[in-house]
Design a protein around this motif. Sequence first.
Motif, PDB file in Angstrom:
ATOM      1  N   ARG A 109      -8.123  -1.385   0.998  1.00 46.00           N
ATOM      2  CA  ARG A 109      -6.699  -1.483   0.664  1.00 46.00           C
ATOM      3  C   ARG A 109      -6.457  -0.505  -0.473  1.00 46.00           C
ATOM      4  O   ARG A 109      -7.178  -0.519  -1.462  1.00 46.00           O
TER       5      ARG A 109
ATOM      6  N   ASP B   2      -1.162  -2.867   3.311  1.00 40.83           N
ATOM      7  CA  ASP B   2      -2.398  -2.630   2.571  1.00 40.83           C
ATOM      8  C   ASP B   2      -2.430  -1.285   1.856  1.00 40.83           C
ATOM      9  O   ASP B   2      -3.484  -0.829   1.414  1.00 40.83           O
TER      10      ASP B   2
ATOM     11  N   TYR C 161      -6.169  -4.095  -4.696  1.00 39.26           N
ATOM     12  CA  TYR C 161      -6.259  -2.768  -4.077  1.00 39.26           C
ATOM     13  C   TYR C 161      -7.472  -2.039  -4.652  1.00 39.26           C
ATOM     14  O   TYR C 161      -7.757  -2.113  -5.838  1.00 39.26           O
TER      15      TYR C 161
END
Lengths: 145, 305
Positions: B77, B109, B140
């Motif tokens: 991500r 994502d 992330y």
Amino acid sequence: MTETPAPETPTTGQPPIRVLIAKPGLDGHDRGAKVLARGLRDEGFEVIYTGLRQSPEMIVDASEQEDVDVIGLSILSGAHMTLLPKVVELARQRGMDDVLIAAGGIIPDADVGKLKAAGIAEVFGPGTSIGQIARYFREHARRRA
Amino acid sequence: MADLAELLRGAVAGERRSLARLLTAIENDAPGIRELLPSLFAAGRGAHLVGITGPPGSGKSTLVSALAAEWRRRGRRVGIVAVDPSSPHTRGAIMGDRIRMMDHSADPDVFVRSMASRGQMGGLAAATWVVAAAIDAAGYDPIVIETVGAGQSEVEIARLAETTVVVEMPEAGDEVQAIKAGLLEVADVLVVNKADRPGADRAARQLRAMLSTAGGRVARKPPPVLLTSATGGEGISALAEAIDGHRSVARLPDQARARADGQLRRALGEAATRRAASRADWTATVEAVATHEIDPITAAERLLA
Ligand SMILES: Nc1nc2c(ncn2[C@@H]2O[C@H](COP(=O)(O)OP(=O)(O)O)[C@@H](O)[C@H]2O)c(=O)[nH]1
Ligand SMILES: [Mg+2]
């Protein structure tokens, strides 16, 4: 962390207003949108420019991530009656109720009332100056503490 | 302003809107942000921080978008922060990096945030590292920070990022000689983008030659020079490999300490300035320095006393 502003930086207390300028629809040039983006930058706005041929979904996705105060939609294609209310609808679905959504471009007078009823805050015709648009955004953009 | 702890919880739980609003609060240094820092850092997941810098138009944003596509294929991500300069006079900014990244707009994502430098001399917003920490807390990894390589910003980005990628293009050809040593020095990976254009191989050869002689830090293995075409997709997966591979190098104790030292010094400077500027005798001290009653160094020592 914010440092003490550099000496040349005017301090107005408020952080700059963030505006996303997008061009929904399929027509191929974005001269007007670019002029507007630059003009707003010169008026002290932080402008996120997303370019041509944006779908309402793309515009709302970008606006959500950028957490903008204002969405400015520039449109010439004639598809305004479907695209513009769709942006408002998607934004409201995401809970972005306090984002000011305005449009500019060639939109017939007869449609302006309908667009406002659909949640477009203001419609700026081709003769509007950037100063007028900037003033309107300053007066109506949500301001966060 | 919504409750910041609530926004952090939402961001950690994967709500994009909460993350976006938290980032705004960080940028604006909203009341309560400083108090939130310990829990913000505690929520961090150790994302790889990657800086991408280089001259305007070299293709950084396009490259970041292509890299994001590659990392998505690998199940990562991706968080992206694109920093652009603010006008020192009007405080306004125009940020067009997203134009190159719209392929990812429907992908939950990939999170892209544009940031104006807000008057920082180095061109890298002071809040950038806190912004990166918040995106890390939201899960992330990697987090890519794009900045224009000009002035001091390449040094700033190298201080923040674990892996710094410097992007050049063949047009720089003859200018390659003149590339600021600063850019070469901070590079962990060098990229000649627009390899679909003539002169790319030559530019890469020149860069390699410079790096093996004078350029680069002493006692350091010269960084790899890779050729890419961000628009055509060539070399992107090799670049992703090189970046991913550098992560463990960047986390060696020596390197981590060097970055921490720089970050701490900067934070210290900011904290000291903030405290001194809020003292009652600040204005009088500025006046005294302006009228040459006292020199600025002695004045600073007194303000810290
Ligand atoms: N020919 C070619 N053009 C590219 C390549 N990468 C980017 N560009 C173009 O270079 C211009 C600047 O790209 P951009 O990503 O905005 O550069 P930045 O200012 O460094 O972020 C755009 O017109 C891109 O389409 C490439 O690999 N080959
Ligand atoms: Mg860019």
